[in-house]
Design an enzyme around this catalytic site. Structure first.
Site, PDB file in Angstrom:
ATOM      1  N   ASN A 198     -73.663 -12.801 -19.392  1.00 24.42           N
ATOM      2  CA  ASN A 198     -73.182 -12.063 -20.527  1.00 24.42           C
ATOM      3  C   ASN A 198     -72.648 -13.232 -21.416  1.00 24.42           C
ATOM      4  OD1 ASN A 198     -72.125  -9.429 -22.129  1.00 24.42           O
ATOM      5  ND2 ASN A 198     -70.342 -10.478 -21.417  1.00 24.42           N
ATOM      6  N   SER A 226     -63.370 -21.086 -11.524  1.00 22.51           N
ATOM      7  CA  SER A 226     -63.786 -19.464 -11.087  1.00 22.51           C
ATOM      8  C   SER A 226     -65.494 -19.278 -11.915  1.00 22.51           C
ATOM      9  CB  SER A 226     -63.032 -18.535 -11.707  1.00 22.51           C
ATOM     10  OG  SER A 226     -62.992 -18.177 -13.119  1.00 22.51           O
ATOM     11  N   THR A 267     -61.152 -21.802 -23.020  1.00 20.05           N
ATOM     12  CA  THR A 267     -60.100 -21.716 -22.161  1.00 20.05           C
ATOM     13  C   THR A 267     -59.592 -22.787 -21.750  1.00 20.05           C
ATOM     14  OG1 THR A 267     -59.297 -20.569 -20.296  1.00 20.05           O
ATOM     15  CG2 THR A 267     -61.591 -20.999 -20.314  1.00 20.05           C
ATOM     16  N   LYS A 284     -67.308 -20.517 -19.573  1.00 21.50           N
ATOM     17  CA  LYS A 284     -66.669 -21.339 -20.827  1.00 21.50           C
ATOM     18  C   LYS A 284     -67.207 -22.785 -20.911  1.00 21.50           C
ATOM     19  CE  LYS A 284     -64.115 -17.778 -22.214  1.00 21.50           C
ATOM     20  NZ  LYS A 284     -64.517 -17.057 -23.513  1.00 21.50           N
ATOM     21  N   TYR A 295     -66.148 -17.150 -14.171  1.00 18.89           N
ATOM     22  CA  TYR A 295     -65.729 -16.742 -15.613  1.00 18.89           C
ATOM     23  C   TYR A 295     -65.519 -18.241 -16.146  1.00 18.89           C
ATOM     24  CZ  TYR A 295     -62.394 -16.696 -19.181  1.00 18.89           C
ATOM     25  OH  TYR A 295     -61.624 -17.018 -20.544  1.00 18.89           O
ATOM     26  N   HIS A 296     -64.280 -18.971 -15.479  1.00 17.32           N
ATOM     27  CA  HIS A 296     -63.833 -20.321 -16.200  1.00 17.32           C
ATOM     28  C   HIS A 296     -65.322 -21.267 -16.601  1.00 17.32           C
ATOM     29  CE1 HIS A 296     -59.958 -18.888 -15.068  1.00 17.32           C
ATOM     30  NE2 HIS A 296     -59.410 -19.413 -16.195  1.00 17.32           N
TER      31      HIS A 296
HETATM   32  P1  NAD Z   1     -61.207  -8.314 -23.494  1.00 20.90           P
HETATM   33  O1  NAD Z   1     -61.779  -7.804 -22.450  1.00 20.90           O
HETATM   34  O2  NAD Z   1     -59.670  -7.733 -23.717  1.00 20.90           O
HETATM   35  O3  NAD Z   1     -61.859  -8.412 -24.796  1.00 20.90           O
HETATM   36  C1  NAD Z   1     -63.393  -8.760 -24.983  1.00 20.90           C
HETATM   37  C2  NAD Z   1     -64.128  -7.627 -25.770  1.00 20.90           C
HETATM   38  O4  NAD Z   1     -65.495  -8.432 -26.013  1.00 20.90           O
HETATM   39  C3  NAD Z   1     -64.339  -6.394 -25.120  1.00 20.90           C
HETATM   40  O5  NAD Z   1     -64.043  -5.317 -26.372  1.00 20.90           O
HETATM   41  C4  NAD Z   1     -65.473  -6.362 -24.811  1.00 20.90           C
HETATM   42  O6  NAD Z   1     -66.212  -4.852 -24.860  1.00 20.90           O
HETATM   43  C5  NAD Z   1     -66.236  -7.079 -25.703  1.00 20.90           C
HETATM   44  N1  NAD Z   1     -67.593  -7.778 -25.197  1.00 20.90           N
HETATM   45  C6  NAD Z   1     -67.968  -8.161 -24.035  1.00 20.90           C
HETATM   46  N2  NAD Z   1     -68.886  -8.605 -23.952  1.00 20.90           N
HETATM   47  C7  NAD Z   1     -69.734  -8.364 -25.095  1.00 20.90           C
HETATM   48  C8  NAD Z   1     -71.197  -8.365 -25.377  1.00 20.90           C
HETATM   49  N3  NAD Z   1     -72.084  -8.975 -24.633  1.00 20.90           N
HETATM   50  N4  NAD Z   1     -71.368  -7.844 -26.581  1.00 20.90           N
HETATM   51  C9  NAD Z   1     -70.649  -7.163 -27.441  1.00 20.90           C
HETATM   52  N5  NAD Z   1     -68.961  -7.125 -26.974  1.00 20.90           N
HETATM   53  C10 NAD Z   1     -68.819  -7.708 -25.997  1.00 20.90           C
HETATM   54  O7  NAD Z   1     -60.680  -9.819 -23.538  1.00 20.90           O
HETATM   55  P2  NAD Z   1     -59.451 -10.574 -24.129  1.00 20.90           P
HETATM   56  O8  NAD Z   1     -58.434 -10.822 -23.328  1.00 20.90           O
HETATM   57  O9  NAD Z   1     -59.454  -9.856 -25.719  1.00 20.90           O
HETATM   58  O10 NAD Z   1     -60.309 -11.911 -24.404  1.00 20.90           O
HETATM   59  C11 NAD Z   1     -60.909 -12.303 -25.712  1.00 20.90           C
HETATM   60  C12 NAD Z   1     -61.420 -13.788 -25.431  1.00 20.90           C
HETATM   61  O11 NAD Z   1     -60.283 -14.632 -25.531  1.00 20.90           O
HETATM   62  C13 NAD Z   1     -62.367 -13.947 -24.059  1.00 20.90           C
HETATM   63  O12 NAD Z   1     -63.507 -14.857 -24.427  1.00 20.90           O
HETATM   64  C14 NAD Z   1     -61.377 -14.736 -23.361  1.00 20.90           C
HETATM   65  O13 NAD Z   1     -62.147 -15.762 -22.394  1.00 20.90           O
HETATM   66  C15 NAD Z   1     -60.543 -15.508 -24.430  1.00 20.90           C
HETATM   67  N6  NAD Z   1     -59.236 -15.830 -23.743  1.00 20.90           N
HETATM   68  C16 NAD Z   1     -58.510 -14.660 -23.227  1.00 20.90           C
HETATM   69  C17 NAD Z   1     -57.264 -15.125 -22.751  1.00 20.90           C
HETATM   70  C18 NAD Z   1     -56.271 -13.776 -22.331  1.00 20.90           C
HETATM   71  O14 NAD Z   1     -55.257 -14.228 -21.887  1.00 20.90           O
HETATM   72  N7  NAD Z   1     -56.393 -12.691 -22.599  1.00 20.90           N
HETATM   73  C19 NAD Z   1     -56.720 -16.463 -22.786  1.00 20.90           C
HETATM   74  C20 NAD Z   1     -57.482 -17.280 -22.991  1.00 20.90           C
HETATM   75  C21 NAD Z   1     -58.977 -16.920 -23.493  1.00 20.90           C
HETATM   76  N1  USQ Z   2     -50.976 -15.542 -10.866  1.00 25.13           N
HETATM   77  C1  USQ Z   2     -49.845 -15.242  -9.963  1.00 25.13           C
HETATM   78  N2  USQ Z   2     -49.591 -13.906  -9.945  1.00 25.13           N
HETATM   79  C2  USQ Z   2     -50.211 -13.116 -10.387  1.00 25.13           C
HETATM   80  C3  USQ Z   2     -51.236 -13.225 -11.372  1.00 25.13           C
HETATM   81  C4  USQ Z   2     -51.534 -14.797 -11.629  1.00 25.13           C
HETATM   82  O1  USQ Z   2     -49.337 -16.205  -9.314  1.00 25.13           O
HETATM   83  O2  USQ Z   2     -49.874 -11.838 -10.308  1.00 25.13           O
HETATM   84  C5  USQ Z   2     -51.437 -16.962 -10.924  1.00 25.13           C
HETATM   85  C6  USQ Z   2     -52.825 -17.310 -10.776  1.00 25.13           C
HETATM   86  O3  USQ Z   2     -53.095 -17.714  -9.563  1.00 25.13           O
HETATM   87  C7  USQ Z   2     -52.931 -18.434 -11.775  1.00 25.13           C
HETATM   88  C8  USQ Z   2     -51.931 -18.262 -12.985  1.00 25.13           C
HETATM   89  O4  USQ Z   2     -51.037 -17.438 -12.435  1.00 25.13           O
HETATM   90  O5  USQ Z   2     -52.503 -19.616 -11.075  1.00 25.13           O
HETATM   91  C9  USQ Z   2     -52.766 -17.676 -14.172  1.00 25.13           C
HETATM   92  O6  USQ Z   2     -53.379 -16.720 -13.565  1.00 25.13           O
HETATM   93  P1  USQ Z   2     -53.689 -15.294 -14.828  1.00 25.13           P
HETATM   94  O7  USQ Z   2     -54.481 -14.217 -14.177  1.00 25.13           O
HETATM   95  O8  USQ Z   2     -52.711 -15.175 -15.729  1.00 25.13           O
HETATM   96  O9  USQ Z   2     -54.746 -16.072 -16.013  1.00 25.13           O
HETATM   97  P2  USQ Z   2     -56.356 -16.748 -15.432  1.00 25.13           P
HETATM   98  O10 USQ Z   2     -56.966 -15.911 -14.465  1.00 25.13           O
HETATM   99  O11 USQ Z   2     -56.247 -18.078 -15.632  1.00 25.13           O
HETATM  100  O12 USQ Z   2     -56.978 -16.135 -16.820  1.00 25.13           O
HETATM  101  C10 USQ Z   2     -56.520 -15.481 -18.076  1.00 25.13           C
HETATM  102  C11 USQ Z   2     -57.500 -14.900 -18.748  1.00 25.13           C
HETATM  103  C12 USQ Z   2     -58.685 -15.701 -19.065  1.00 25.13           C
HETATM  104  C13 USQ Z   2     -58.169 -17.066 -19.745  1.00 25.13           C
HETATM  105  C14 USQ Z   2     -57.137 -17.709 -19.248  1.00 25.13           C
HETATM  106  C15 USQ Z   2     -56.711 -18.983 -19.701  1.00 25.13           C
HETATM  107  O13 USQ Z   2     -57.771 -13.747 -18.222  1.00 25.13           O
HETATM  108  O14 USQ Z   2     -59.535 -15.101 -19.938  1.00 25.13           O
HETATM  109  O15 USQ Z   2     -59.230 -17.966 -19.903  1.00 25.13           O
HETATM  110  O16 USQ Z   2     -55.980 -16.835 -18.762  1.00 25.13           O
HETATM  111  S1  USQ Z   2     -56.267 -20.525 -18.498  1.00 25.13           S
HETATM  112  O17 USQ Z   2     -55.506 -19.544 -17.601  1.00 25.13           O
HETATM  113  O18 USQ Z   2     -55.474 -21.202 -19.390  1.00 25.13           O
HETATM  114  O19 USQ Z   2     -57.405 -20.664 -18.317  1.00 25.13           O
END
Ligand code: NAD
Ligand code: USQ
Length: 482
Positions: free
Chosen positions: A207, A268, A233, A274, A270-271
Site C-alpha cells: 500500500n 518495523s 517519519t 517509509k 511500517y517504518h
Molecule cells: P491515519 O491512519 O489516521 O490516516 C491515513 C489516511 O490515509 C486514512 O484516512 C486512510 O484511509 C488513508 N489511506 C491509506 N492508504 C490509502 C490508499 N492507498 N489510498 C487512499 N487513501 C489511503 O494516519 P495519520 O496518523 O493521519 O498519519 C498520516 C501520515 O502521517 C502517515 O503517512 C503517517 O505515516 C505519517 N505520520 C503520522 C504520525 C502520527 O503520530 N500519527 C507521526 C509521523 C508520521
Molecule cells: N510506547 C510505550 N508505551 C505505549 C506506546 C508506545 O512505551 O503504550 C513506546 C514504543 O515502544 C515506542 C515509543 O513509545 O518506543 C513510540 O511509540 P508510538 O506507538 O507512540 O509511535 P510509533 O510506533 O513510533 O509510531 C507513531 C506513528 C507513526 C509515526 C511514528 C513517528 O504511529 O505513524 O511514523 O509515530 S516516530 O516514532 O518518530 O517514528
C-alpha cells in the site's frame, strides 16, 4: 481472522442530512452517489469492487466553487506568488485527508484560502471495523464533515474516493483536480499493525510503496511542476549513537568527503516502508526533476486544531488502542480511565514529538516554500524530544493536579527496540521557515487530559494493552486478541 479476510460493506453518501449553523446552499447537487465497496480474500488491495472501468464511480466530487478572496497564489513556476504574476489560489491535493493528520491539515489549508481536494479510500475506517477498534472521539462520515465545513465557512473541499494504488483512479483525480501541491498522508501508518502477521506486513509495504510510486508517476505524467509534500517519519533513522541530521550527513572517509543520505535503521515493516518511499522519491527527483519535501515527522499528539474545534461534526479521530494509539495520546486516555500507564520495557525510548497544531503549520510552511525542481528536501518535523518515562512522569503530575490517581506499569516490551539510548535529532529547518512551535506545557496536558476525561465513557479498556509482538509475527493470519 475470518472477519479480516472476508468482509463486505456498503457506503452510502447522503445529501444534507443534518442542519448546521448555516444552511447548505448547494447540498442537493453534491454527494448524491452511492459507492459500493467490498473486500475480498486479499482485503486490502482493492477497496472497491472490481468493475469494468466504465462502470466505476470512484470519483465523488463535492461542489468546487472557489469562495476565497485571500487565497495564497502560485506563479507559473510553482513558487509562492510574490511578483505580481496573474494569480489563482494554490490547489492542494491532500491524500489521506480523512485521517488524523490529513483531516486537520485539509481544514487548515482550506481555511487559509487554498483550494483543497481530499483523496481517501477510507481504508483506515475499515481497519477499525476489522480489528474492533474505535476512536475515542466520535467521528462523522467524510460527507457530513465536508457539508459541515461548507456550511460553517462557505468553503468547499473536493472529494475523490478511491485507492491511490489504483493508477486509473489516481489519474482521474489528478486530471480533474490539477494540483499544484500534493500532501501525501495516505498510508498504513501503524508499526504494530504492520507487525501483526505476514498479510499485514505485505499489505503495509504494498500500500505505502506502490501508492507513493503511483503519486510520483502521476506527477511526472500529468503535473510535472507539482510539489510533493510526503509524510515520512523520524523512525526512518532509528536510534543511532550519533546526532541525527536533517536528511543528509557529510562524511569524510579515507580522505574523501561527500554529503550522503543519513543512514536509515527502521524497526518495523511500517517504518521500513517509509525508508523505501524516501529512496524512490529521492531517485525520481534526480531522474525526472520531481520537486519533493520529505517531512520526517515525530509522534503526533493532541486532537484539536482551530478548525476542528469549530463544530463537533468536524472533530478529529483520537486513537488510544494498542495498535493505532500513540504514546502520549494513549497515556492521557489511560490516566483518564484509571488504567496504569503502559511503559514498554525500561522506558528510555526517546522520540521527537509534536502537537497536531504544529503538523498543520509545518505542512503549510512546506507548501508555501516549495522545493526546487529536482530537489529532494528533508525536514525533521517535531518540536521536542521525550523518553517514554518522561512522558509518563508528565502525565502523572498533570493527572494528580486534576485529582486522578495515576500509576505506571512496566509492560514487557512487545517491540524490538533500544530501551536506553542516545538521541539528539536536529530539527531547525522548519523553525527557519517560520514554525512557531506549541510546546507540551502543563496547561496543554491539562486540556488533553480533560478532553480524555470528557470522552472516557467511550473507552474500551480491553483495547489498551499491546497485543502485537514483533518477535511473534508469523506467516499465519492472526487475530488481534483483546
Ligand atoms: P491515519 O491512519 O489516521 O490516516 C491515513 C489516511 O490515509 C486514512 O484516512 C486512510 O484511509 C488513508 N489511506 C491509506 N492508504 C490509502 C490508499 N492507498 N489510498 C487512499 N487513501 C489511503 O494516519 P495519520 O496518523 O493521519 O498519519 C498520516 C501520515 O502521517 C502517515 O503517512 C503517517 O505515516 C505519517 N505520520 C503520522 C504520525 C502520527 O503520530 N500519527 C507521526 C509521523 C508520521
Ligand atoms: N510506547 C510505550 N508505551 C505505549 C506506546 C508506545 O512505551 O503504550 C513506546 C514504543 O515502544 C515506542 C515509543 O513509545 O518506543 C513510540 O511509540 P508510538 O506507538 O507512540 O509511535 P510509533 O510506533 O513510533 O509510531 C507513531 C506513528 C507513526 C509515526 C511514528 C513517528 O504511529 O505513524 O511514523 O509515530 S516516530 O516514532 O518518530 O517514528
Amino acid at each position: 481472522m475470518a472477519q479480516l479476510l472476508s468482509c463486505s460493506s456498503s457506503l452510502n453518501t447522503s445529501t444534507c442530512k443534518k442542519s448546521y449553523l448555516k444552511p447548505l446552499d448547494q447540498c442537493s447537487a453534491a454527494f448524491s452517489i452511492s459507492v459500493p465497496f467490498k473486500t475480498t480474500r486479499f482485503p486490502f488491495r482493492r477497496l472497491f469492487l472490481r468493475e469494468e472501468n466504465s462502470k466505476r464511480s470512484r470519483v465523488v466530487r463535492a461542489t468546487a466553487i472557489a469562495t476565497n478572496q485571500d487565497a495564497p497564489t502560485q506563479s507559473s513556476s510553482g513558487s509562492p506568488q510574490s511578483f505580481g504574476v496573474p494569480s489563482k489560489p494554490q490547489r492542494v491535493m491532500v491524500i489521506g485527508g480523512d485521517g488524523y493528520c490529513g483531516w486537520a491539515t485539509a481544514l487548515h489549508l482550506s481555511n487559509k484560502g487554498y483550494e483543497v481536494a481530499i483523496v481517501d479510500s477510507f481504508v483506515r475506517r475499515l481497519f477499525d471495523h476489522q480489528l474492533g477498534l474505535d476512536s475515542l472521539t466520535p467521528i462523522s462520515s467524510i460527507h457530513d464533515r465536508l457539508h459541515c465545513w461548507k456550511s460553517l465557512t462557505g468553503k468547499s473541499i473536493e472529494l475523490y474516493v478511491g485507492d491511490i494504488c489504483e493508477f486509473d483512479f489516481l489519474t482521474e483525480a489528478f486530471k480533474s483536480f490539477e494540483p499544484d501541491a500534493v500532501v501525501h498522508f495516505g498510508e498504513q501508518r501503524s508499526a504494530p499493525y504492520s507487525m501483526i502477521d505476514r498479510s499485514r506486513a505485505v499489505y503495509t509495504q504494498q500500500n505505502n510503496v506502490i501508492g507513493t510510486l503511483n503519486v510520483l508517476f502521476a506527477i511526472k505524467e500529468f503535473r510535472e511542476q507539482c510539489h510533493l509534500v510526503k509524510l515520512g517519519t523520524m523512525g526512518e533513522y532509528g536510534t543511532p549513537n550519533i546526532d541525527i541530521e536533517e536528511g543528509y550527513i557529510t562524511i569524510t572517509h579515507n580522505g574523501r568527503t561527500d554529503t550522503l543520505p543519513y543512514p536509515k535503521q527502521a524497526s518495523s515493516f511500517y517504518h521500513l516502508s517509509k525508508v523505501h518511499d524516501s529512496h524512490n522519491i529521492a531517485f525520481t527527483c534526480k531522474a525526472w526533476g520531481i520537486r519533493a519535501t520529505d517531512l520526517n515527522q515525530g509522534v503526533v499528539y493532541g486532537v484539536m486544531t482551530d478548525e476542528t474545534a469549530m463544530h463537533e461534526e468536524l472533530c478529529n479521530r483520537f486513537d488510544y488502542d494498542g495498535v493505532f494509539g500513540t504514546a502520549l495520546n494513549r497515556f492521557c486516555v489511560q490516566a483518564a480511565v484509571g488504567h496504569p500507564l503502559t511503559v514498554y520495557g525500561k522506558g528510555g525510548q526517546t522520540r521527537g514529538y509534536l502537537d497536531i497544531r504544529d503538523t498543520v503549520q509545518c505542512v503549510e510552511l512546506a507548501i508555501a516554500n516549495p522545493a526546487k525542481p529536482g530537489e529532494f528536501r528533508v525536514f525533521n518535523q517535531f518540536v521536542e524530544q521525550f523518553s517514554v518515562n518522561e512522558l509518563a512522569a508528565l502525565v502523572t503530575k498533570a493527572g494528580e493536579k486534576l485529582g486522578l490517581n495515576v500509576q505506571t506499569v512496566s509492560v514487557p516490551n512487545p517491540r524490538v527496540e533500544a530501551e536506553e539510548h542516545y538521541y539528539n535529532a536536529k530539527h531547525t529547518k522548519l523553525i527557519e521557515l517560520g514554525l512557531k512551535p506549541h510546546f507540551l506545557s502543563d496547561s496543554l496536558l491539562d486540556s488533553l487530559l480533560n478532553f480524555a476525561i470528557q470522552y472516557k465513557d467511550r473507552v474500551d479498556t480491553k483495547q489498551i494493552m499491546p497485543s502485537v509482538s514483533w518477535r511473534k509475527i508469523g506467516v499465519k493470519p492472526k487475530t488481534v486478541t483483546t
